[in-house]
Design a protein around this motif. Structure first.
Motif, PDB file in Angstrom:
ATOM      1  N   ILE A 137      10.952-104.224  64.296  1.00 53.89           N
ATOM      2  CA  ILE A 137      11.986-103.557  63.509  1.00 53.89           C
ATOM      3  C   ILE A 137      11.341-102.851  62.320  1.00 53.89           C
ATOM      4  O   ILE A 137      10.227-103.190  61.907  1.00 53.89           O
ATOM      5  N   ILE A 138      12.061-101.875  61.787  1.00 58.25           N
ATOM      6  CA  ILE A 138      11.567-101.082  60.664  1.00 58.25           C
ATOM      7  C   ILE A 138      12.466-101.349  59.466  1.00 58.25           C
ATOM      8  O   ILE A 138      13.684-101.153  59.530  1.00 58.25           O
ATOM      9  N   LEU A 139      11.869-101.814  58.389  1.00 60.89           N
ATOM     10  CA  LEU A 139      12.612-102.164  57.180  1.00 60.89           C
ATOM     11  C   LEU A 139      11.976-101.464  55.984  1.00 60.89           C
ATOM     12  O   LEU A 139      10.892-101.837  55.549  1.00 60.89           O
ATOM     13  N   ASP A 140      12.632-100.420  55.503  1.00 63.29           N
ATOM     14  CA  ASP A 140      12.139 -99.666  54.355  1.00 63.29           C
ATOM     15  C   ASP A 140      10.681 -99.223  54.545  1.00 63.29           C
ATOM     16  O   ASP A 140       9.873 -99.297  53.622  1.00 63.29           O
ATOM     17  N   GLY A 141      10.338 -98.801  55.752  1.00 64.45           N
ATOM     18  CA  GLY A 141       8.992 -98.332  56.035  1.00 64.45           C
ATOM     19  C   GLY A 141       8.038 -99.408  56.518  1.00 64.45           C
ATOM     20  O   GLY A 141       6.949 -99.101  57.018  1.00 64.45           O
ATOM     21  N   MET A 142       8.413-100.679  56.370  1.00 65.26           N
ATOM     22  CA  MET A 142       7.593-101.776  56.878  1.00 65.26           C
ATOM     23  C   MET A 142       7.898-101.988  58.352  1.00 65.26           C
ATOM     24  O   MET A 142       9.054-101.905  58.769  1.00 65.26           O
ATOM     25  N   GLN A 163      21.728-103.957  67.098  1.00 64.17           N
ATOM     26  CA  GLN A 163      22.041-103.120  65.942  1.00 64.17           C
ATOM     27  C   GLN A 163      20.832-102.530  65.222  1.00 64.17           C
ATOM     28  O   GLN A 163      20.974-101.500  64.562  1.00 64.17           O
ATOM     29  N   ALA A 164      19.676-103.159  65.324  1.00 65.65           N
ATOM     30  CA  ALA A 164      18.593-102.803  64.410  1.00 65.65           C
ATOM     31  C   ALA A 164      17.350-102.202  65.058  1.00 65.65           C
ATOM     32  O   ALA A 164      16.366-101.943  64.366  1.00 65.65           O
ATOM     33  N   PHE A 172      21.398-102.748  57.193  1.00 67.41           N
ATOM     34  CA  PHE A 172      21.913-103.931  57.886  1.00 67.41           C
ATOM     35  C   PHE A 172      21.317-105.211  57.295  1.00 67.41           C
ATOM     36  O   PHE A 172      22.002-106.236  57.208  1.00 67.41           O
ATOM     37  N   PHE A 173      20.060-105.118  56.895  1.00 68.89           N
ATOM     38  CA  PHE A 173      19.418-106.293  56.291  1.00 68.89           C
ATOM     39  C   PHE A 173      20.155-106.678  55.010  1.00 68.89           C
ATOM     40  O   PHE A 173      20.399-107.863  54.747  1.00 68.89           O
ATOM     41  N   LEU A 202      13.577 -90.754  61.347  1.00 66.66           N
ATOM     42  CA  LEU A 202      14.304 -91.785  62.078  1.00 66.66           C
ATOM     43  C   LEU A 202      15.789 -91.433  62.169  1.00 66.66           C
ATOM     44  O   LEU A 202      16.317 -90.727  61.304  1.00 66.66           O
ATOM     45  N   PRO A 203      16.469 -91.933  63.203  1.00 72.40           N
ATOM     46  CA  PRO A 203      17.917 -91.718  63.298  1.00 72.40           C
ATOM     47  C   PRO A 203      18.612 -92.190  62.023  1.00 72.40           C
ATOM     48  O   PRO A 203      18.297 -93.248  61.478  1.00 72.40           O
ATOM     49  N   LYS A 204      19.528 -91.393  61.526  1.00 71.08           N
ATOM     50  CA  LYS A 204      20.197 -91.698  60.270  1.00 71.08           C
ATOM     51  C   LYS A 204      21.392 -92.620  60.477  1.00 71.08           C
ATOM     52  O   LYS A 204      22.069 -92.575  61.501  1.00 71.08           O
ATOM     53  N   ASN A 205      21.633 -93.482  59.461  1.00 72.61           N
ATOM     54  CA  ASN A 205      22.798 -94.359  59.475  1.00 72.61           C
ATOM     55  C   ASN A 205      23.874 -93.798  58.551  1.00 72.61           C
ATOM     56  O   ASN A 205      23.569 -93.123  57.565  1.00 72.61           O
ATOM     57  N   ASP A 206      25.123 -94.085  58.850  1.00 72.65           N
ATOM     58  CA  ASP A 206      26.208 -93.677  57.970  1.00 72.65           C
ATOM     59  C   ASP A 206      26.183 -94.471  56.669  1.00 72.65           C
ATOM     60  O   ASP A 206      26.666 -94.013  55.635  1.00 72.65           O
TER      61      ASP A 206
END
Length: 240
Positions: A137-142, A163-164, A172-173, A202-206
């Motif tokens: 998973i990708i979290l703020d670039g990590m 979802q992630a 989501f985190f 990356l695909p954008k989230n609402d």
């Protein structure tokens, strides 16, 4: 928290620490030969047992939890966070607790060998590995590899894959993790940084993560996130 099964014998030490005082007046104090070399000089105290170790209280509490996990493995689990490895390693050396020293050393070695320091991770690699029964998973670039841990996820093993995957899951985190205690586990899954150009595509989230959450997350993770310095390709074509 340290459960009573381990705390009880610790409390019993009180009678020796308080020897010669109050209800412990009949507990014999130590002779000069029995006293620790760094104990207060004779006349400066009442001859109580003395022990001095260079460990802060919070770290010592963590050592007690570790010992309890060894004595009662079915009842108590010990999760070592990499942010506390140095303090616990020092405590283990001070106390002669070899098993904890070995655990700290293995965790440090695991982080060093696992994390990609000289090269960014491409989004194409993340997608390919997710298609090959891994779970990144990708979290703020990590980039976090949670493949082996997903079955232990408190929210169940299905919510993250549904979802992630293949997005920046920061929002989501934040949504599902109210407590900042969740930050403690991130370093254990961290394998490197996503290429910044890929991150922006990356695909954008609402929904986006709040500035307050991002500040807290980055303040914590900046302690150990790698600063990638990719080597320039030696095969440089010069036009004259």
């Amino acid at each position: 928290p340290v459960r009573s099964v381990l705390l009880a014998p610790c409390i019993k030490l009180t009678k020796y620490v308080q020897a010669g005082r109050g209800k412990y007046i009949e507990i014999p104090t130590l002779t000069k030969e029995e006293r620790s070399p760094d104990a207060p000089k004779e006349g400066e105290d009442d001859g109580r047992p003395h022990c001095k170790i260079n460990i802060d209280c919070c770290t010592f509490d963590r050592v007690l939890v570790y010992i309890m996990s060894i004595l009662y493995p079915l009842e108590c689990k010990f999760a070592l966070d990499l942010s506390e490895v140095n303090n616990l390693s020092h405590a283990a050396d001070e106390l002669g607790l070899q098993s904890l020293s070995d655990l700290c050393a293995s965790q440090l070695s695991s982080f060093i060998s696992r994390v990609r320091k000289e090269k960014y991770i491409r989004f194409s690699e993340v997608k390919k590995r997710n298609e090959s029964n891994e779970l990144l998973i990708i979290l703020d670039g990590m980039v976090l590899d949670i493949t082996r841990w997903i079955d232990e996820h408190p929210g169940g093993p299905s919510i993250i894959p549904s979802q992630a995957l293949n997005i920046d899951c920061t929002c989501f985190f934040e949504m599902y993790h109210v407590s900042r205690q969740s930050f403690l586990y991130l370093k254990s899954f961290y394998i490197g940084e996503l290429l910044p150009a890929d991150l922006s595509n990356l695909p954008k989230n609402d929904i986006i993560a709040s500035e307050g959450f991002l500040h807290s997350l980055r303040t914590y993770t900046d302690q150990w996130r790698v600063k990638v310095q990719e080597k320039v390709d030696e095969n440089i074509h010069k036009s004259l």
